[in-house]
Write an enzyme that holds these catalytic residues in place. Structure first.
Site, mmCIF file in Angstrom:
data_model
loop_
_atom_site.group_PDB
_atom_site.id
_atom_site.type_symbol
_atom_site.label_atom_id
_atom_site.label_comp_id
_atom_site.label_asym_id
_atom_site.label_seq_id
_atom_site.Cartn_x
_atom_site.Cartn_y
_atom_site.Cartn_z
ATOM 1 N N GLY A 54 0.552 -1.438 0.202
ATOM 2 C CA GLY A 54 0.018 -0.137 -0.071
ATOM 3 C C GLY A 54 0.965 1.542 -0.229
ATOM 4 O O GLY A 54 0.314 2.278 0.122
ATOM 5 N N SER A 55 2.245 1.431 -0.401
ATOM 6 C CA SER A 55 2.811 2.455 -0.376
ATOM 7 C C SER A 55 2.002 3.252 -1.401
ATOM 8 O O SER A 55 2.294 4.906 -1.107
ATOM 9 C CB SER A 55 4.101 2.032 -0.260
ATOM 10 O OG SER A 55 4.221 2.090 -1.697
ATOM 11 N N ASN A 56 2.043 2.711 -2.597
ATOM 12 C CA ASN A 56 0.806 4.181 -3.985
ATOM 13 C C ASN A 56 0.225 4.643 -2.697
ATOM 14 O O ASN A 56 -0.174 5.310 -2.731
ATOM 15 C CB ASN A 56 0.461 3.397 -4.876
ATOM 16 C CG ASN A 56 1.818 3.561 -5.770
ATOM 17 O OD1 ASN A 56 2.048 4.517 -6.077
ATOM 18 N ND2 ASN A 56 2.343 1.697 -6.030
ATOM 19 N N MET A 58 -4.417 -7.519 -6.465
ATOM 20 C CA MET A 58 -3.651 -8.140 -7.821
ATOM 21 C C MET A 58 -4.688 -9.060 -8.572
ATOM 22 O O MET A 58 -4.758 -10.687 -8.458
ATOM 23 C CB MET A 58 -2.632 -9.198 -6.956
ATOM 24 C CG MET A 58 -1.572 -8.308 -6.167
ATOM 25 S SD MET A 58 -0.263 -8.080 -7.234
ATOM 26 C CE MET A 58 0.069 -9.037 -8.110
ATOM 27 N N ARG A 59 -5.675 -8.585 -8.601
ATOM 28 C CA ARG A 59 -6.881 -9.729 -9.288
ATOM 29 C C ARG A 59 -6.778 -8.558 -11.215
ATOM 30 O O ARG A 59 -7.065 -7.413 -11.178
ATOM 31 C CB ARG A 59 -7.999 -9.521 -8.901
ATOM 32 C CG ARG A 59 -7.797 -9.946 -7.429
ATOM 33 C CD ARG A 59 -8.142 -11.589 -7.107
ATOM 34 N NE ARG A 59 -8.489 -12.619 -7.860
ATOM 35 C CZ ARG A 59 -7.779 -13.967 -8.183
ATOM 36 N NH1 ARG A 59 -7.496 -14.238 -7.836
ATOM 37 N NH2 ARG A 59 -9.353 -14.100 -8.334
ATOM 38 N N HIS A 93 1.719 0.960 -13.091
ATOM 39 C CA HIS A 93 2.056 -0.724 -12.963
ATOM 40 C C HIS A 93 4.038 -0.396 -13.557
ATOM 41 O O HIS A 93 4.622 0.678 -13.989
ATOM 42 C CB HIS A 93 2.131 -0.500 -14.577
ATOM 43 C CG HIS A 93 2.886 -2.027 -14.981
ATOM 44 N ND1 HIS A 93 2.295 -3.729 -13.970
ATOM 45 C CD2 HIS A 93 3.922 -2.643 -16.162
ATOM 46 C CE1 HIS A 93 3.173 -4.044 -14.888
ATOM 47 N NE2 HIS A 93 4.279 -4.007 -15.872
ATOM 48 N N LEU A 137 -9.694 -7.321 -13.467
ATOM 49 C CA LEU A 137 -11.132 -6.942 -13.068
ATOM 50 C C LEU A 137 -12.471 -7.753 -14.794
ATOM 51 O O LEU A 137 -11.882 -8.252 -15.861
ATOM 52 C CB LEU A 137 -11.321 -5.293 -13.483
ATOM 53 C CG LEU A 137 -10.377 -4.961 -12.781
ATOM 54 C CD1 LEU A 137 -10.843 -3.188 -12.745
ATOM 55 C CD2 LEU A 137 -10.503 -5.704 -11.331
ATOM 56 N N ASP A 155 -2.911 -4.812 -18.032
ATOM 57 C CA ASP A 155 -1.529 -3.875 -18.102
ATOM 58 C C ASP A 155 -1.972 -3.582 -19.245
ATOM 59 O O ASP A 155 -1.270 -2.846 -20.123
ATOM 60 C CB ASP A 155 -0.300 -4.466 -17.968
ATOM 61 C CG ASP A 155 -0.343 -4.646 -16.345
ATOM 62 O OD1 ASP A 155 -0.637 -3.758 -15.594
ATOM 63 O OD2 ASP A 155 1.074 -5.860 -16.185
ATOM 64 N N GLU A 173 6.610 6.292 -9.188
ATOM 65 C CA GLU A 173 5.490 5.762 -8.887
ATOM 66 C C GLU A 173 4.265 7.011 -8.177
ATOM 67 O O GLU A 173 3.807 7.073 -8.226
ATOM 68 C CB GLU A 173 5.097 4.573 -7.995
ATOM 69 C CG GLU A 173 5.637 3.497 -9.560
ATOM 70 C CD GLU A 173 4.973 2.274 -8.825
ATOM 71 O OE1 GLU A 173 4.220 2.014 -8.194
ATOM 72 O OE2 GLU A 173 6.249 1.337 -8.657
HETATM 73 C C1 GRF Z 1 3.690 -0.431 -7.022
HETATM 74 O O1 GRF Z 1 5.207 -1.366 -8.513
HETATM 75 C C2 GRF Z 1 2.620 -0.914 -8.052
HETATM 76 O O2 GRF Z 1 3.142 -0.607 -9.745
HETATM 77 C C3 GRF Z 1 2.401 -2.315 -8.877
HETATM 78 O O3 GRF Z 1 2.642 -3.120 -7.361
HETATM 79 C C4 GRF Z 1 3.285 -2.440 -6.495
HETATM 80 C C5 GRF Z 1 2.554 -2.029 -5.357
HETATM 81 O O4 GRF Z 1 2.954 -1.453 -4.224
HETATM 82 N N1 GRF Z 1 1.281 -2.622 -9.311
HETATM 83 P P1 GRF Z 1 2.255 -0.834 -2.799
HETATM 84 O O5 GRF Z 1 1.240 -1.830 -2.431
HETATM 85 O O6 GRF Z 1 1.805 0.617 -3.961
HETATM 86 O O7 GRF Z 1 3.415 -0.390 -2.108
#
Ligand code: GRF
Length: 207
Positions: A16-18, A94-95, A113, A97, A149, A178
């Site tokens: 969940g860093s994004n 990770m699914r 991505h 849609l 993607d 990102e």
């Molecule tokens: C990121 O590298 C994103 O680009 C990819 O999965 C990763 C998720 O990282 N789709 P986080 O959970 O947001 O830290």
């Protein structure tokens, strides 16, 4: 849908860093939006704690409890609608849609991505880039369509691959980008500055 038209639903499966970057951008006001719900298909996803810390409601919905992708997506739609979500942001979700969910939010589902698409689709994009010997990789924010993607590209940021990079060091360098790119792309969409023309997204006023 919300009155403001600026409510986000963030779908995660892990770290969940994004999500954190989005929450931070909202908190500092650099992204004029509200995160209405964070949904994870994995109960142990560390990102859920980030949402809680930010006072954002969370839902855990395990795909294993559903007999089909469509049924799982129907339930996701109910949850998103309940929280008046306007824009769906996949952030390490990770699914794949199904069309059910895509049709519920046409051109309103984004993904990030860790490569310059269309290069290095799928899992371990950074490892793929290192293995391939690419000199440049990066990050892509795109609209989601039925293929992995694949949807129209909103924003990309190139990141150099250094000779001594491994998957981890390259991932770190890409991740920094990102975290800048995703809130920016979300803002462009919410502000109506991204116009989709077939495969192309024309950004007006893009910086
Ligand atoms: C990121 O590298 C994103 O680009 C990819 O999965 C990763 C998720 O990282 N789709 P986080 O959970 O947001 O830290």
């Amino acid at each position: 849908m919300s009155e403001s038209g600026r409510v986000l639903g963030v779908l995660i499966s892990g770290r969940g860093s994004n999500l954190q970057a989005i929450l931070d951008a909202v908190a500092t006001g650099s992204l004029n939006a509200q995160v209405g719900i964070v949904l994870s298909n994995v109960a142990s996803a560390p990102g859920l704690e980030r949402a809680k810390q930010a006072g954002v409601p969370t839902v855990v919905l395990s795909h294993n409890e559903f007999s089909s992708r469509e049924e799982f997506d129907h339930r996701i739609i109910e949850i998103l609608r309940h929280h008046k979500v306007d824009l769906v942001c996949l952030a390490g979700f990770m699914r794949l849609l199904s069309p059910v969910l895509l049709r519920a939010y046409p051109e309103r589902i984004l993904n990030i991505h860790p490569s310059l698409l269309p290069a290095f689709v799928g899992l371990h994009a950074q490892r793929q880039a290192v293995k391939y010997g690419a000199k440049v990789s990066g990050a892509t924010v795109h609209l989601v369509d039925e293929d992995l993607d694949h949807g129209p590209i909103l924003l990309q940021q190139a990141v150099p691959v250094q000779d001594d990079d491994d998957e981890e060091t390259l991932s770190e360098r890409i991740l920094e980008q990102e975290h800048q790119l995703y809130p920016k792309a979300i803002g462009l969409v919410l502000d109506g500055k991204a116009r989709v023309e077939g495969r192309r997204v024309v950004i007006r006023d893009g910086k």
